[in-house]
Design an enzyme around this catalytic site. Structure first.
Site, PDB file in Angstrom:
ATOM      1  N   ASP A 167      45.242  79.462  16.654  1.00  0.00           N
ATOM      2  CA  ASP A 167      44.378  79.025  15.557  1.00  0.00           C
ATOM      3  C   ASP A 167      44.960  77.983  14.602  1.00  0.00           C
ATOM      4  OD1 ASP A 167      43.132  81.187  16.733  1.00  0.00           O
ATOM      5  OD2 ASP A 167      42.606  82.168  14.855  1.00  0.00           O
ATOM      6  N   GLU A 396      50.922  92.419  16.386  1.00  0.00           N
ATOM      7  CA  GLU A 396      50.159  91.269  16.893  1.00  0.00           C
ATOM      8  C   GLU A 396      51.127  90.154  17.309  1.00  0.00           C
ATOM      9  OE1 GLU A 396      47.362  89.748  14.050  1.00  0.00           O
ATOM     10  OE2 GLU A 396      46.375  88.437  15.516  1.00  0.00           O
TER      11      GLU A 396
HETATM   12  C1  DGY Z   1      40.383  84.963  13.726  1.00  0.00           C
HETATM   13  O1  DGY Z   1      39.345  85.210  13.134  1.00  0.00           O
HETATM   14  O2  DGY Z   1      41.502  84.982  13.235  1.00  0.00           O
HETATM   15  C2  DGY Z   1      40.317  84.712  15.156  1.00  0.00           C
HETATM   16  O3  DGY Z   1      41.532  84.325  15.697  1.00  0.00           O
HETATM   17  C3  DGY Z   1      39.251  83.785  15.561  1.00  0.00           C
HETATM   18  O4  DGY Z   1      39.081  84.006  16.900  1.00  0.00           O
END
Ligand code: DGY
Length: 426
Positions: A167, A396
């Site tokens: 992201d 995570e």
């Molecule tokens: C988030 O909302 O952090 C996700 O990675 C989007 O897929």
């Protein structure tokens, strides 16, 4: 003694998978990600298969039950109402029978389905389930090349950072400068209620994630228009390598099942993609780089996205150069493979995709290296991954310097990868 500890770790990983299991799909983690995510589910299926093969197939089938008519497989399926996540269905407004997001994610399904099939104990079940998934995965691959490679260059672009799965990578920073923020509707983030804000993307990044979302929504989520209309068009080597690996794996699987048309189409996609990938190589960095398609230039940012291509059949000298790059990085990080080069001043050991180690990425890199004979580096990556679990649990992601657990906890795909690492190590 050792095998006792391994069995115990596998049992703890299974506990995480079961905790997040919603019957026919698995959520990534409670609170932070309460729906079904595309590449999370496909990789999770590999872990599930170790104790319930039928359930593993269902995981991927549930995702594909929500494939769009044009072939796209969305990155989130909102199976239930849950306001612990933002942006929810009321923001995406994609107008699907079951609410979904309007963008996609790395195409790991082809790879995952082939691996499930190859390893299946129940061959009859595997052949039935794989045969039904084949045309759907093929349609998704076709969708990618038609909609995200409109000029037939052989590589697809992502149009939103969430599509890459990485992201807030440093790779997007420059291109993100071109994404405006005017007109972004007021919003309240929920992710920072579940995870430390210092580990998550910034508000400036969220504003741009949402601007893009609103922009695509205003175009009616019409994939024929979105690529050219996006100010953010990035050719990510890691994203493409995953797609190329999946096309090659789908081709092999289709051939085994006698589906020659699907086999041929996917083989030629893989071939074209692999030769186009050369354009992204950087001798200076000893790895691939992203291409900013809108600007027509490579992005000077050495992220794990440029290391991931070892997961596909890139030329042997490129694999050897990347193996050497990983060894160089391993000289500086206690745990590998960090999501960004530690020598880059923008490296951040704790913030989401700007430095931390992710076990899913490690899994794909180690898989590619081992398959091409770089077993020592592959083993080092596996060891790092298993050490992280032993020291910090099923997080995570992890700080590559301290091993500190970061982001969400009790994380499904981390647990699935641990099972994979430990079972295949035996
Ligand atoms: C988030 O909302 O952090 C996700 O990675 C989007 O897929």
């Amino acid at each position: 003694m050792i095998s006792l500890a391994v069995n115990e770790t596998i049992a703890r990983a299974v506990e995480v998978l079961r905790e997040n299991d919603h019957g026919d799909y698995t959520i990534p983690t409670k609170g932070l990600y309460p729906f079904q995510w595309n590449w999370d589910s496909c990789l999770t299926a590999l872990g599930l298969a170790h104790y319930d093969e039928a359930r593993a197939w269902t995981e991927i089938e549930t995702l594909f039950a929500h494939q769009w008519p044009d072939g796209m497989v969305p990155h989130i399926v909102f199976h239930v109402l849950n306001d612990s996540y933002f942006p929810g269905p009321e923001v995406w407004r994609t107008n699907r029978p079951t609410a979904t997001s309007g963008i996609t994610q790395p195409a790991v399904a082809g790879f995952a389905v082939r691996r499930l099939f190859d390893r299946a104990k129940d061959k009859k079940l595997a052949a039935e389930r794989a045969r039904a998934l084949l045309p759907k995965i093929d349609a998704w691959h076709r969708w990618f090349y038609e909609n995200r490679d409109p000029r037939g260059e052989g590589l697809v672009a992502i149009i939103h950072p969430w599509e890459s799965g990485r992201d807030n990578s440093i790779d997007w920073d420059d291109a993100f400068e071109r994404v405006p923020t005017e007109g972004v509707e007021p919003y309240t983030r929920r992710d920072t209620l579940h995870a430390n804000p210092a580990h998550r993307p910034t508000k400036a990044q969220y504003d741009r994630y949402l601007w893009l979302l609103q922009h695509f929504r205003a175009l009616g989520w019409d994939n024929a228009k979105l690529h050219d209309a996006s100010p953010f068009q990035i050719v990510d080597p890691g994203f493409n390598a995953i797609l190329i690996r999946s096309t090659a794996d789908l081709a092999d699987l289709a051939e085994t099942l006698g589906e020659m048309e699907i086999a041929d189409a996917n083989r030629s996609r893989a071939k074209k993609g692999l030769s186009a990938m050369e354009r992204l190589w950087s001798d200076a960095h000893g790895q691939y780089l992203c291409l900013d398609r809108a600007m027509g230039k490579l992005i000077d940012s050495a992220s794990v996205g440029g290391i991931l291509p070892v997961f596909s059949a890139i030329p042997k000298p490129r694999i050897a150069a990347i193996a050497a790059t990983i060894e160089r990085i391993a000289g500086k990080a206690r745990y590998i493979v960090p999501s960004h080069d530690l020598d880059d001043p923008r490296f951040d050991a704790k913030r989401y995709w700007r430095g931390p180690v992710w076990l899913v990425v490690n899994y794909m890199i180690a898989d590619g290296l081992a398959a091409s004979g770089h077993t020592q580096v592959a083993h080092r990556i596996t060891r790092s991954s298993v050490d992280l679990i032993a020291e910090s649990g099923f997080a995570e992601y992890y700080d590559p310097l301290s091993g500190e657990p970061l982001g969400g906890g009790r994380f499904t795909w981390t647990a699935a990868m641990v099972i994979e690492f430990l079972k295949s190590e035996r």
